[in-house]
Design an enzyme around this catalytic site. Structure first.
Site, PDB file in Angstrom:
ATOM      1  N   CYS A  47       2.367   3.312  12.599  1.00 42.45           N
ATOM      2  CA  CYS A  47       2.524   2.945  14.010  1.00 42.45           C
ATOM      3  C   CYS A  47       3.818   3.537  14.571  1.00 42.45           C
ATOM      4  CB  CYS A  47       2.560   1.431  14.158  1.00 42.45           C
ATOM      5  SG  CYS A  47       3.977   0.708  13.329  1.00 42.45           S
ATOM      6  N   ASP A  82     -11.620   3.602 -15.509  1.00 43.14           N
ATOM      7  CA  ASP A  82     -10.709   3.802 -16.625  1.00 43.14           C
ATOM      8  C   ASP A  82      -9.766   2.603 -16.590  1.00 43.14           C
ATOM      9  OD1 ASP A  82      -8.929   5.069 -18.502  1.00 43.14           O
ATOM     10  OD2 ASP A  82      -7.664   5.521 -16.777  1.00 43.14           O
TER      11      ASP A  82
END
Lengths: 52, 725
Positions: free
Chosen positions: B41, B444
């Site tokens: 922002c 994983d």
């Protein structure tokens, strides 16, 4: 119909001016950060004086 | 597609008006580039720029929010390493980027080139449309002819310049005797121009100059969107290569010098400090330490390292400084050799045909046949070649894939933009479509579901005095287990005991004297503890048997949420790791994953994925280690976090920029929606064709109808794509 002699060159000229303006904005990198530029306008840091 | 479009030629109409393009200097003064995945922002922009500009040595800092990076002009003494803590202090995650790798994406010639062509086509079509509207609303005779001639004067040069990418693509396809989407496009544009010119010379009623220009404009818009999405992905890939900023400390005649990894040669002596990553393959010359091999093998237990041990690039040195001699550098390191494995596995994926290609395969021959048939039919029926050609041109223009050309890029641009905002980068053009099809997710463990940061698990089992001694010993070491122990003990409000003679023995642990007794914290063998398969460190106090502090890997933020979301969406979730069964089972239970496999070698992972694919599952693989690369490449679609090694990121389709895993589940959702929109867009385009084509074949189409059908369908598909944002 003589009016066409003015109107057609004028319309072509205006189109050309728009095109040149667009080419200028592309060349001066005004599309590099569209999102950031849209947000920067909300920032009041440099409201009083321009950024040095 | 358009990556090899020709550069701007001086003969174009735009260049007559515009000054000759100055050679844009590569911004030499931009010394430092930082990636800021967390900014979103105007307050972020201001905070980052303020923090950077306040740092002495920084001359100027500018944030690019679109690319989420900061470019910094700084004095010669300022390094990125000095600025990253500044930003972290301000609350922003920052990574150094290699400005050399970035400069290629800055001077984005192809993008500008396309934009320029798009602009020329746009402005020319506006002017021609103005004239065409006057013709449609009733201009006749000499006025109509004049308008047609002016239109031709604008359209011909404008198309000669703007449509070049299509000409080039169509030509390269025709040269190898193939058809692509650009062949019917070029044919439609050229045929429209030729028949319109012919009509104009004969003072005919219908000219399609506006249609030819509008066609070029809409298709260029699609091309440009497509290019932007891909350029963003490409620059992101380059940015990530730059993420691991390659520096190493080379010892030359005993003096240390910092050099880029690219400059290292075989035989160089390299100093690797505790916490540093091995830049090359090599052998330890001196020093003792422990190595973290989790990125390469998935093991979480550190390995003891002393002189003579071979090490591979990518391993992390934990406790003591090591001096290594390079045995393989750059492309020859084990890290890079893994890429060969990936290349083999990837050939399967390249066979995937995207929705756009499928549509084009149906579409291009269909349009040609239809247009040829209407030409023949009208020629036989009326015997007038002019009428027949006019109708064939109208058919080609009306069927021309404006909507098709926009249908896919508009949707992928919207979807990629949305995913980028939630911190994901789409690297591969068809990744979204493949992600939407995934029904099985394989994770994983180390570094993917877990953050690779150990967490103390049995704080409550220890005596307070032991904890106090352990904390005092742990405080002097930067070993990850010590750091974790200090953190947990500190949070539990334990004060360190007073010890004397504290020394760290790299590779073993720390020892000291407490109330006249020798105390040690470190490896099992050194303290007299019993080795287990859990990650642990042992404390021995005097002659008392050593007690174990056990650790588990802490979960990555969002891991549980992501696994949950996948299960709720009805996808199968599995866990494959190279770690020990104990550790894998514990994590699988914690997350509620039923299928898991431990101690998997890289080949095992890849073959497991292949088995699943053979059973008809579309596998999404999420992994980060070198041992995952082959599996990532073998999977239908793959995601790796930005913290993963280069090789893993190269092998995966999507890269997760932030630390949080939860956007992955959302990404699957967005991908499914995007694919749905693409299909909807194809249907919308088909509906327009079904209505307009019979009119064209029947010879009822006028330039007005062509313009309406074309604009309406293009605008509808673009708006439909925007619903994704």
């Amino acid at each position: 119909m003589e009016v066409l002699a003015y109107l057609i060159p004028i319309s072509l000229l205006l189109g050309g001016v728009g095109l040149v303006a667009f080419v200028y904005t592309v060349r001066s990198n005004q599309y590099e950060d569209p999102e950031g530029d849209a947000r920067r306008i909300l920032n009041d840091e440099w409201d009083d004086k321009p950024k040095p | 597609m358009t990556a090899h479009a020709t550069p701007v030629k001086a003969a174009c109409p735009a260049c007559v008006a515009a000054p000759a393009e100055p050679v844009r200097p590569v911004p030499e003064d931009v010394k430092i580039a930082l990636s800021l995945p967390g900014i979103h922002c105007s307050a972020c922009i201001a905070a980052v720029e303020r923090a950077l500009n306040a740092h002495p040595g920084v001359e100027d800092a500018r944030v690019n929010l679109t690319l989420k990076r900061a470019m910094i002009k700084a004095g010669p003494d300022t390094q990125a390493a000095d600025l990253i803590p500044v930003l972290e202090h301000a609350g922003y995650e920052a990574h150094e980027l290699d400005p050399g790798a970035l400069s290629a994406t800055q001077a984005d010639r192809t993008g500008r080139d396309l934009l320029m062509r798009l602009a020329v086509a746009g402005f020319a079509s506006m002017n021609v449309m103005l004239l065409s509207v006057s013709v449609w609303s009733g201009a006749t005779d000499a006025t109509r002819d004049m308008f047609h001639w002016i239109s031709a004067a604008i359209a011909l040069p404008a198309i000669a310049f703007s449509a070049q990418p299509f000409f080039a693509n169509a030509w390269s396809a025709l040269r190898v005797r193939r058809l692509n989407m650009d062949v019917p496009i070029v044919l439609a544009i050229l045929l429209a121009l030729v028949t319109s010119l012919w009509e104009t010379t004969l003072s005919g009623e219908h000219a399609y100059f506006d249609a030819a220009l509008a066609l070029t404009f809409f298709l260029l818009a699609g091309r440009y969107l497509d290019y932007r999405t891909r350029a963003a992905a490409r620059s992101a890939a380059e940015e990530l290569t730059a993420l691991e900023v390659p520096r190493a400390i080379r010892l030359v005649d005993g003096a240390e010098e910092e050099v880029p990894v690219a400059d290292l040669r075989v035989g160089d002596l390299i100093m690797v400090r505790p916490g540093g990553r091995m830049p090359v393959d090599g052998e330890i010359v001196s020093g003792q330490s422990e190595l973290d091999r989790s990125l390469l093998t998935g093991e979480t237990l550190p390995v003891f390292a002393k002189a003579g041990l071979s090490i591979s690039a990518g391993e992390v040195n934990l406790t003591g400084p090591l001096i290594i001699r390079a045995t393989a550098v750059g492309e020859d390191t084990s890290l890079h050799r893994m890429a060969d494995l990936v290349a083999i596995a990837e050939s399967g994926r390249s066979r995937y045909t995207s929705l756009a290609d499928k549509a084009a395969k149906l579409y291009a021959p269909g349009v040609h046949i239809l247009s040829a048939l209407s030409f023949l039919g009208w020629f036989v029926y009326s015997g007038d070649i002019r009428t027949a050609l006019n109708i064939a041109a109208a058919v080609l223009i009306i069927t021309c894939p404006c909507a098709l050309g926009l249908a896919v890029p508009a949707v992928t641009t919207a979807a990629s933009g949305r995913l980028f905002r939630s911190g994901m980068l789409i690297k591969h053009a068809t990744a979204l479509e493949r992600l939407a099809e995934a029904d099985t997710v394989v994770f994983d463990k180390t570094g993917t579901l877990t953050s690779g940061m150990p967490e103390l698990t049995n704080l409550r089992d220890h005596r307070r005095s032991d904890l106090e001694v352990a904390l005092a010993l742990a405080a002097v070491s930067s070993h990850p287990l010590s750091v974790a122990l200090s953190r947990s003990a500190g949070e539990a409000g334990i004060k360190p005991a007073t010890l004397s003679d504290i020394t760290e023995r790299p590779g073993y642990g720390t020892e000291g004297i407490w109330r006249g007794q020798a105390v040690r914290l470190g490896r099992a063998a050194w303290t007299g503890g019993q080795d287990t398969d859990q990650t642990a460190t042992w404390l021995s106090v005097g002659d008392r048997p050593a007690v174990a502090f056990t650790f588990s890997d802490s979960l990555r933020p969002g891991a549980a949420a992501a696994v949950d979301a996948f299960r709720k969406a009805g996808k199968k979730v599995a866990l494959i790791s190279g770690d020990t069964p104990g550790a894998v089972e514990a994590l699988a239970e914690k997350l509620g994953i039923e299928t898991w496999q431990a101690q998997a070698l890289p080949q095992d992972k890849a073959s497991c994925i292949r088995e699943l694919s053979d059973q008809g599952c579309r596998v999404l693989m999420v992994g980060d280690g070198l041992n995952d690369t082959a599996a990532l490449a073998a999977a239908h679609v793959s995601i790796s976090p930005a913290s993963a090694l280069d090789a893993a990121r190269v092998a995966s389709d999507i890269v997760l920029l932030g630390n949080d895993l939860s956007p992955i589940a959302e990404a699957c959702d967005t991908a499914a929606k995007a694919t749905r929109r693409i299909r909807e867009n194809f249907r919308i385009a088909t509906v327009y064709n079904v209505i307009a084509v019979p009119l064209a074949v029947a010879g009822l189409a006028t330039p007005l109808i062509a313009a309406l059908a074309m604009s309406a369908s293009s605008i509808t598909v673009s708006l439909n794509a925007l619903r994704l944002r």
